[in-house]
Design a protein around this motif. Structure first.
Motif, PDB file in Angstrom:
ATOM      1  N   LYS A   9       0.822  -1.215   0.000  1.00 34.36           N
ATOM      2  CA  LYS A   9       0.000   0.000   0.000  1.00 34.36           C
ATOM      3  C   LYS A   9       0.857   1.267   0.000  1.00 34.36           C
ATOM      4  CE  LYS A   9      -3.562   0.313   2.660  1.00 34.36           C
ATOM      5  NZ  LYS A   9      -4.472   0.204   3.834  1.00 34.36           N
ATOM      6  N   LEU A  12       2.110   1.736  -3.475  1.00 37.08           N
ATOM      7  CA  LEU A  12       1.034   2.197  -4.346  1.00 37.08           C
ATOM      8  C   LEU A  12       0.791   3.694  -4.153  1.00 37.08           C
ATOM      9  CD1 LEU A  12      -1.565  -0.710  -3.986  1.00 37.08           C
ATOM     10  CD2 LEU A  12      -0.212  -0.158  -6.018  1.00 37.08           C
ATOM     11  N   PHE A  16       1.230   6.400  -7.195  1.00 35.48           N
ATOM     12  CA  PHE A  16       0.018   7.106  -7.625  1.00 35.48           C
ATOM     13  C   PHE A  16       0.124   8.625  -7.440  1.00 35.48           C
ATOM     14  CE2 PHE A  16      -2.681   3.095  -6.771  1.00 35.48           C
ATOM     15  CZ  PHE A  16      -2.410   2.629  -8.049  1.00 35.48           C
ATOM     16  N   TYR A  29      -1.140  -0.531 -15.991  1.00 32.86           N
ATOM     17  CA  TYR A  29      -1.966  -1.676 -15.603  1.00 32.86           C
ATOM     18  C   TYR A  29      -1.906  -2.768 -16.661  1.00 32.86           C
ATOM     19  CZ  TYR A  29      -4.247   1.475 -12.205  1.00 32.86           C
ATOM     20  OH  TYR A  29      -4.517   2.339 -11.178  1.00 32.86           O
ATOM     21  N   LYS A  85     -10.871  -2.496  -4.306  1.00 34.82           N
ATOM     22  CA  LYS A  85     -11.229  -1.088  -4.461  1.00 34.82           C
ATOM     23  C   LYS A  85     -10.933  -0.317  -3.181  1.00 34.82           C
ATOM     24  CE  LYS A  85     -14.964   1.951  -5.968  1.00 34.82           C
ATOM     25  NZ  LYS A  85     -16.363   2.044  -6.461  1.00 34.82           N
ATOM     26  N   SER A  87      -8.681  -1.009  -0.934  1.00 37.57           N
ATOM     27  CA  SER A  87      -7.220  -0.881  -0.801  1.00 37.57           C
ATOM     28  C   SER A  87      -6.694   0.233  -1.700  1.00 37.57           C
ATOM     29  CB  SER A  87      -6.530  -2.205  -1.150  1.00 37.57           C
ATOM     30  OG  SER A  87      -6.816  -3.209  -0.198  1.00 37.57           O
ATOM     31  N   LEU A  88      -7.206   0.294  -2.921  1.00 37.20           N
ATOM     32  CA  LEU A  88      -6.770   1.341  -3.852  1.00 37.20           C
ATOM     33  C   LEU A  88      -7.209   2.725  -3.379  1.00 37.20           C
ATOM     34  CD1 LEU A  88      -7.533  -0.422  -7.256  1.00 37.20           C
ATOM     35  CD2 LEU A  88      -5.276   0.152  -6.364  1.00 37.20           C
ATOM     36  N   GLU A  89      -8.405   2.815  -2.832  1.00 35.35           N
ATOM     37  CA  GLU A  89      -8.899   4.106  -2.351  1.00 35.35           C
ATOM     38  C   GLU A  89      -8.106   4.603  -1.153  1.00 35.35           C
ATOM     39  OE1 GLU A  89     -13.011   3.214  -1.742  1.00 35.35           O
ATOM     40  OE2 GLU A  89     -13.592   3.873  -3.761  1.00 35.35           O
ATOM     41  N   CYS A  91      -5.007   4.463  -1.175  1.00 37.92           N
ATOM     42  CA  CYS A  91      -3.739   4.912  -1.769  1.00 37.92           C
ATOM     43  C   CYS A  91      -3.902   6.043  -2.774  1.00 37.92           C
ATOM     44  CB  CYS A  91      -3.044   3.733  -2.460  1.00 37.92           C
ATOM     45  SG  CYS A  91      -2.792   2.292  -1.413  1.00 37.92           S
ATOM     46  N   SER A  92      -5.110   6.276  -3.240  1.00 37.54           N
ATOM     47  CA  SER A  92      -5.313   7.318  -4.251  1.00 37.54           C
ATOM     48  C   SER A  92      -6.726   7.884  -4.161  1.00 37.54           C
ATOM     49  CB  SER A  92      -5.075   6.748  -5.650  1.00 37.54           C
ATOM     50  OG  SER A  92      -5.378   7.697  -6.647  1.00 37.54           O
ATOM     51  N   VAL A  98      -8.610   4.175  -9.639  1.00 37.70           N
ATOM     52  CA  VAL A  98      -9.272   3.060  -8.957  1.00 37.70           C
ATOM     53  C   VAL A  98     -10.166   2.283  -9.916  1.00 37.70           C
ATOM     54  CG1 VAL A  98     -10.899   2.429  -7.132  1.00 37.70           C
ATOM     55  CG2 VAL A  98      -9.204   4.221  -6.721  1.00 37.70           C
ATOM     56  N   PHE A 101      -8.392   0.234 -12.735  1.00 39.07           N
ATOM     57  CA  PHE A 101      -7.782  -1.024 -12.303  1.00 39.07           C
ATOM     58  C   PHE A 101      -8.845  -2.091 -12.084  1.00 39.07           C
ATOM     59  CE2 PHE A 101      -6.345  -4.170  -9.299  1.00 39.07           C
ATOM     60  CZ  PHE A 101      -5.104  -4.513  -9.795  1.00 39.07           C
TER      61      PHE A 101
END
Length: 208
Positions: A9, A12, A16, A29, A85, A87-89, A91-92, A98, A101
């Motif tokens: 994380k 990422l 990002f 990606y 989603k 986890s990505l949110e 980080c960005s 988001v 990916f």
């Protein structure tokens, strides 16, 4: 809800925040997913590197490596799309980063279920055709005596495994074992878990 490791994380979050990555995230990606299923992904990466300036090529290569590890971790933990989603949110704040990916990952998972992509399945998981354990149950039988021994006092375990085979059919496997045999089994599984954990830590160490 499951999440990817803090190490991944943090990486990422790092990539990002880079403008080059933000601009080319979709191509990063695509390159990362291709790299997972192709034995020699250098052509795809070189094509991507040629799109950017010389000073930006290192971050592109690094970002592809980070995304490869992120994808692998998502697959190994069998994360749901909602978990990925989330986890990505973390980080960005970019909706495009988001959502794009998730779109790639959904398509990728869909292709894995297609018969013609058996080669891809084998690349990602060599045990894909082996039945998967869905549930485990056990019970203890305690033998006080037998026909030949008046006082036996021996414990016996019955282990029941519910597995899902390659045709998505649930089957039940059952076996008996003594306490000593059960200990040996548990010890072997613990050793396997430690080996996997060590391998995961090694992959994370690549990022440090």
């Amino acid at each position: 809800m499951k999440r990817v490791s803090e190490t991944v994380k943090s990486r990422l979050t790092e990539i990002f925040s880079d403008r080059t990555v933000q601009k080319y995230h979709s191509k990063i990606y695509e390159c990362a997913f291709r790299s997972i299923v192709r034995p020699d992904p250098t052509k795809s990466l070189e094509s991507l590197r040629e799109l950017v300036q010389d000073s930006e090529r290192d971050i592109i290569t690094y970002s592809v490596n980070v995304m490869e590890i992120f994808i692998t971790e998502c697959l190994s933990q069998n994360l749901l799309e909602i978990e990925i989603k989330a986890s990505l949110e973390d980080c960005s704040d970019s909706k495009d980063i988001v959502d794009d990916f998730i779109a790639f990952f959904t398509e990728f998972k869909g292709r894995l279920s297609e018969p013609e992509d058996k080669t891809m399945k084998t690349t990602l998981n060599s045990s894909i055709e082996i039945p998967k354990i869905m549930d485990v149950d056990w019970k203890l039988l305690y033998n006080i005596s037998s026909t030949y021994v008046y006082k036996l006092n021996k414990d016996l375990y019955i282990i029941t495994l519910k597995v899902l085979d390659e045709s998505n059919t649930t089957k039940t496997l059952e076996f008996k074992c003594s306490y000593e045999e059960l200990q040996d089994l548990v010890s072997t599984l613990q050793h396997a878990c430690k080996s996997i954990a060590t391998a995961c830590q090694h992959s994370e160490g690549i990022l440090k």
